[in-house]
Design a protein around this motif. Structure first.
Motif, short mmCIF file in Angstrom:
data_model
loop_
_atom_site.label_atom_id
_atom_site.label_comp_id
_atom_site.label_asym_id
_atom_site.label_seq_id
_atom_site.Cartn_x
_atom_site.Cartn_y
_atom_site.Cartn_z
N LYS A 171 0.82 -1.21 0.00
CA LYS A 171 0.00 0.00 0.00
C LYS A 171 0.86 1.27 0.00
CE LYS A 171 -2.51 -1.13 3.58
NZ LYS A 171 -3.55 -1.07 4.62
N GLN A 172 2.06 1.18 -0.56
CA GLN A 172 2.96 2.32 -0.66
C GLN A 172 3.33 2.90 0.71
OE1 GLN A 172 4.26 3.11 -3.80
NE2 GLN A 172 3.16 1.22 -4.19
N VAL A 173 3.28 2.06 1.74
CA VAL A 173 3.69 2.47 3.08
C VAL A 173 5.17 2.16 3.24
CG1 VAL A 173 3.44 2.04 5.55
CG2 VAL A 173 1.42 2.15 4.10
N LYS A 174 5.93 3.13 3.67
CA LYS A 174 7.36 2.95 3.86
C LYS A 174 7.62 2.90 5.36
CE LYS A 174 11.74 4.68 2.06
NZ LYS A 174 12.37 5.74 1.24
N LEU A 175 7.99 1.73 5.87
CA LEU A 175 8.18 1.56 7.31
C LEU A 175 9.65 1.69 7.65
CD1 LEU A 175 5.83 -1.46 8.15
CD2 LEU A 175 5.39 0.97 8.49
N ARG A 205 3.68 7.50 16.58
CA ARG A 205 3.58 7.47 15.12
C ARG A 205 4.25 8.71 14.52
NH1 ARG A 205 -2.70 6.94 13.99
NH2 ARG A 205 -2.66 8.61 15.55
N GLY A 206 4.65 8.60 13.24
CA GLY A 206 5.24 9.75 12.57
C GLY A 206 6.47 9.41 11.78
N THR A 207 7.44 10.33 11.77
CA THR A 207 8.66 10.16 10.97
C THR A 207 9.94 10.35 11.78
OG1 THR A 207 8.56 12.51 10.33
CG2 THR A 207 7.50 10.92 8.86
N ASP A 208 9.81 10.54 13.09
CA ASP A 208 10.97 10.75 13.95
C ASP A 208 11.24 9.47 14.74
OD1 ASP A 208 12.93 11.52 15.71
OD2 ASP A 208 11.78 13.15 16.64
N LEU A 209 12.21 8.69 14.29
CA LEU A 209 12.48 7.40 14.93
C LEU A 209 12.96 7.54 16.37
CD1 LEU A 209 14.15 5.44 11.98
CD2 LEU A 209 12.08 4.76 13.22
#
Length: 222
Positions: free
Chosen positions: A14-18, A47-51
């Motif tokens: 589903k075009q999800v980049k984990l 959740r988000g983009t900051d690991l």
């Protein structure tokens, strides 16, 4: 060995980049052995983009503070606009990718998560019950209609009696339904803990000793 941030070089379901944090045990590069792996699923707030947000609690925090932890640990970050319950395909493909890249003992892959990650633990395991040697959902509920899929999977459930976000009866219902279909789950209820009060559970080495008692009799890929 400190965790490293991993950016997948391909987009998956589903075009999800984990993106994810990866911990490799001390001695990983000096041996030819295969290592057990734990997939850790965080809660809604990370959740988000900051690991780096994942390192606030749970396994990502544990492996930063403990010098030697005898598992490969994969801690993916859920994108902001979705939940783990909707991303089973992406998580399973991530496991496939990590297992191909690293020396993973595929008969000893374990799964745990807290809150939203606990639901993701229940859901992912019911979607692919032959994948995991054991699971440990924490302060969560799950898909009761699919719980029969886990009758042969070792399950240890943790919950706080004072949890008002996900009341404890949800965990009790999952456990009772699993017992009714032939499963043998464990349930640990902390009488004074609320929803946020179970993060220290991840620092209890008894869980990881329990994980290592279990191994898939047949590899997922056989």
């Amino acid at each position: 060995m400190k965790q490293q941030e991993c950016k997948l070089d391909k987009e998956i379901t589903k075009q999800v980049k984990l993106d994810y944090l990866l911990y490799l045990p001390v001695g990983y590069e000096e041996t030819n052995r295969e290592w057990p792996l734990i997939l850790f699923l965080h809660g809604r707030g990370e959740r988000g983009t900051d690991l780096s947000r994942l390192q606030q609690y749970g396994l990502p925090k544990l492996v930063e503070e403990q010098e030697d932890f005898p598992f490969i640990v994969v801690s993916p970050q859920c994108p902001l606009y979705t939940t783990w319950g909707l991303e089973s395909d992406a998580l399973l493909e991530l496991l496939d990718d990590v297992s191909a890249r690293y020396a993973v003992d595929r008969s000893r892959i374990y799964l745990t998560g807290i809150s939203m990650g606990g639901f993701g633990t229940w859901n992912l395991a019911t979607d692919d019950p032959t994948r995991f040697a054991a699971i440990a959902p924490i302060c969560s509920t799950g898909p009761t209609e699919k719980v029969h899929m886990l009758k042969d999977v070792p399950v240890w459930v943790f919950h706080g009696a004072k949890d008002t976000t996900v009341p404890v009866h949800h965990a009790e219902e999952m456990v009772e339904k699993l017992k009714a279909c032939g499963g043998n789950p464990r349930l640990t209820i902390y009488p004074d803990a609320d929803h946020a009060g179970l993060t220290p559970v991840f620092f209890n080495m008894e869980i990881y000793d329990w994980f290592l008692q279990h191994r898939r009799k047949t590899s997922h890929f056989e």
